[in-house]
Design an enzyme around this catalytic site. Structure first.
Site, short mmCIF file in Angstrom:
data_model
loop_
_atom_site.label_atom_id
_atom_site.label_comp_id
_atom_site.label_asym_id
_atom_site.label_seq_id
_atom_site.Cartn_x
_atom_site.Cartn_y
_atom_site.Cartn_z
N GLU A 1 23.72 56.46 11.03
CA GLU A 1 24.62 55.95 9.98
C GLU A 1 23.84 55.42 8.78
O GLU A 1 24.23 55.65 7.63
CB GLU A 1 25.54 54.89 10.57
CG GLU A 1 26.52 55.50 11.58
CD GLU A 1 27.35 54.49 12.36
OE1 GLU A 1 28.14 54.92 13.22
OE2 GLU A 1 27.22 53.27 12.11
N TYR B 1 33.19 59.66 10.63
CA TYR B 1 33.99 59.34 11.82
C TYR B 1 34.23 60.57 12.71
O TYR B 1 35.20 60.61 13.47
CB TYR B 1 35.33 58.71 11.41
CG TYR B 1 35.27 57.21 11.18
CD1 TYR B 1 34.80 56.36 12.19
CD2 TYR B 1 35.70 56.64 10.00
CE1 TYR B 1 34.75 54.98 12.01
CE2 TYR B 1 35.66 55.25 9.81
CZ TYR B 1 35.19 54.43 10.83
OH TYR B 1 35.14 53.06 10.64
N PHE C 1 44.60 58.98 15.53
CA PHE C 1 44.57 58.23 14.27
C PHE C 1 43.51 58.75 13.29
O PHE C 1 43.31 58.17 12.23
CB PHE C 1 44.32 56.74 14.56
CG PHE C 1 43.08 56.46 15.38
CD1 PHE C 1 41.83 56.44 14.78
CD2 PHE C 1 43.17 56.21 16.73
CE1 PHE C 1 40.68 56.19 15.52
CE2 PHE C 1 42.02 55.96 17.49
CZ PHE C 1 40.78 55.95 16.87
N ASN D 1 40.95 47.21 9.58
CA ASN D 1 40.35 46.05 10.23
C ASN D 1 39.08 45.54 9.57
O ASN D 1 38.19 44.99 10.21
CB ASN D 1 40.15 46.34 11.73
CG ASN D 1 39.24 47.54 11.96
OD1 ASN D 1 38.76 48.15 11.02
ND2 ASN D 1 39.01 47.86 13.22
N HIS E 1 33.25 47.80 9.62
CA HIS E 1 32.69 48.71 10.62
C HIS E 1 31.30 48.20 10.96
O HIS E 1 30.58 47.73 10.07
CB HIS E 1 32.56 50.13 10.07
CG HIS E 1 31.57 50.97 10.86
ND1 HIS E 1 31.91 51.60 12.02
CD2 HIS E 1 30.24 51.20 10.68
CE1 HIS E 1 30.84 52.20 12.52
NE2 HIS E 1 29.81 51.98 11.73
N ARG F 1 37.35 39.90 11.97
CA ARG F 1 38.63 40.59 12.15
C ARG F 1 39.76 39.61 12.46
O ARG F 1 40.90 39.81 12.02
CB ARG F 1 38.49 41.68 13.22
CG ARG F 1 37.77 42.92 12.66
CD ARG F 1 37.31 43.84 13.74
NE ARG F 1 36.86 45.14 13.23
CZ ARG F 1 36.17 46.01 13.94
NH1 ARG F 1 35.84 45.74 15.19
NH2 ARG F 1 35.80 47.16 13.41
N LYS G 1 35.37 47.53 4.64
CA LYS G 1 36.36 48.60 4.47
C LYS G 1 37.31 48.34 3.29
O LYS G 1 37.39 47.21 2.79
CB LYS G 1 37.14 48.77 5.78
CG LYS G 1 36.28 49.26 6.95
CD LYS G 1 37.12 49.50 8.20
CE LYS G 1 36.28 50.02 9.36
NZ LYS G 1 37.10 50.31 10.57
N ARG H 1 28.44 43.00 15.95
CA ARG H 1 29.71 43.30 16.62
C ARG H 1 30.39 42.03 17.11
O ARG H 1 31.63 41.94 17.14
CB ARG H 1 29.49 44.33 17.74
CG ARG H 1 29.14 45.70 17.14
CD ARG H 1 29.06 46.80 18.15
NE ARG H 1 30.36 47.17 18.72
CZ ARG H 1 31.21 48.04 18.18
NH1 ARG H 1 30.94 48.62 17.02
NH2 ARG H 1 32.33 48.34 18.79
N THR I 1 38.16 45.31 17.87
CA THR I 1 38.73 46.30 16.95
C THR I 1 40.13 45.90 16.49
O THR I 1 40.45 45.99 15.29
CB THR I 1 38.80 47.68 17.65
OG1 THR I 1 37.52 47.98 18.20
CG2 THR I 1 39.21 48.77 16.68
P1 ATP Z 1 34.17 50.66 13.88
O1 ATP Z 1 33.66 51.95 14.51
O2 ATP Z 1 34.96 50.87 12.62
O3 ATP Z 1 33.09 49.63 13.74
P2 ATP Z 1 35.15 49.89 16.45
O4 ATP Z 1 33.86 50.41 16.98
O5 ATP Z 1 35.55 48.50 16.81
O6 ATP Z 1 35.21 49.98 14.89
P3 ATP Z 1 36.31 52.42 17.23
O7 ATP Z 1 36.96 52.58 18.56
O8 ATP Z 1 34.97 53.00 16.99
O9 ATP Z 1 36.33 50.85 16.87
O10 ATP Z 1 37.34 52.98 16.15
C1 ATP Z 1 36.90 53.26 14.84
C2 ATP Z 1 37.93 52.79 13.86
O11 ATP Z 1 39.11 53.58 14.02
C3 ATP Z 1 38.41 51.36 14.04
O12 ATP Z 1 37.57 50.40 13.44
C4 ATP Z 1 39.75 51.41 13.37
O13 ATP Z 1 39.62 51.33 11.94
C5 ATP Z 1 40.25 52.79 13.73
N1 ATP Z 1 41.11 52.74 14.93
C6 ATP Z 1 40.69 52.53 16.21
N2 ATP Z 1 41.73 52.53 17.07
C7 ATP Z 1 42.84 52.74 16.31
C8 ATP Z 1 44.23 52.85 16.59
N3 ATP Z 1 44.70 52.74 17.83
N4 ATP Z 1 45.08 53.07 15.55
C9 ATP Z 1 44.61 53.19 14.29
N5 ATP Z 1 43.31 53.09 13.95
C10 ATP Z 1 42.43 52.87 14.95
MG MG Z 2 33.03 52.32 16.46
#
Ligand code: ATP
Ligand code: MG
Length: 137
Positions: free
Chosen positions: A126, A49, A57, A112, A115, A102, A9, A85, A91
């Site tokens: 994807e 997304y 968010f 973070n 992805h 992370r 990212k 993962r 996350t």
């Molecule tokens: P990713 O999908 O990016 O691999 P993830 O699966 O761990 O991460 P998701 O729950 O899918 O997490 O959320 C997607 C992305 O949205 C997160 O990686 C983060 O960048 C953002 N995000 C998630 N929760 C929050 C939050 N509470 N506040 C701000 N941004 C968030």
């Molecule tokens: Mg995710």
């Protein structure tokens, strides 16, 4: 062998962490079989997304993902989706296990660093969104 989709990212590309993150993937047995640096538009980030469109968010997340270039990748290995993962960590970096990407590099729950796809069906969608068949060998 399984394949998964990964993004390094903007917070990480900005700090020149691509090599350090790739070293963690390779040490975990994940082979980088495709990789390119691109700069998403906010609309393209929004499509990627879309599952989070109703989350508070979402707008901030799309702005962030379009703020600077990203490195998108296909990683291959045994159990690549789960392994990736695990290497990424939780996350929220505050909850991420020691030694994960992370835990070491992420700046916040939003910014973070990486992805990774969460299941075989999303990995396939994807990968196809970012890479053509000709780029995948
Ligand atoms: P990713 O999908 O990016 O691999 P993830 O699966 O761990 O991460 P998701 O729950 O899918 O997490 O959320 C997607 C992305 O949205 C997160 O990686 C983060 O960048 C953002 N995000 C998630 N929760 C929050 C939050 N509470 N506040 C701000 N941004 C968030
Ligand atoms: Mg995710």
């Amino acid at each position: 062998l399984e394949r998964t989709f990964s993004i390094i990212k903007p917070d990480a590309t900005r700090r020149n962490l691509t090599g350090a993150i790739n070293a963690k993937f390779e040490a975990a047995g994940l082979r980088i079989v495709a990789q390119k640096r691109i700069h998403l538009t906010k609309a393209q980030a929004g499509v990627f997304y879309a599952v989070h469109a109703e989350r508070p968010f979402y707008d901030e997340l799309c702005e962030f993902m379009a703020s600077e270039p990203i490195v998108c990748q296909v990683l291959e290995g045994e159990g690549a989706i789960a392994k990736n993962r695990e290497v990424m960590g939780a996350t929220n970096p505050a909850d991420a296990a020691a030694g994960t990407i992370r835990a070491e590099f992420a700046e916040s729950v939003g910014e973070n660093s990486v992805h990774g796809s969460d299941a075989p069906d999303t990995a396939a969608i994807e990968i196809a969104y970012f890479f053509s068949g000709l780029e995948l060998v």
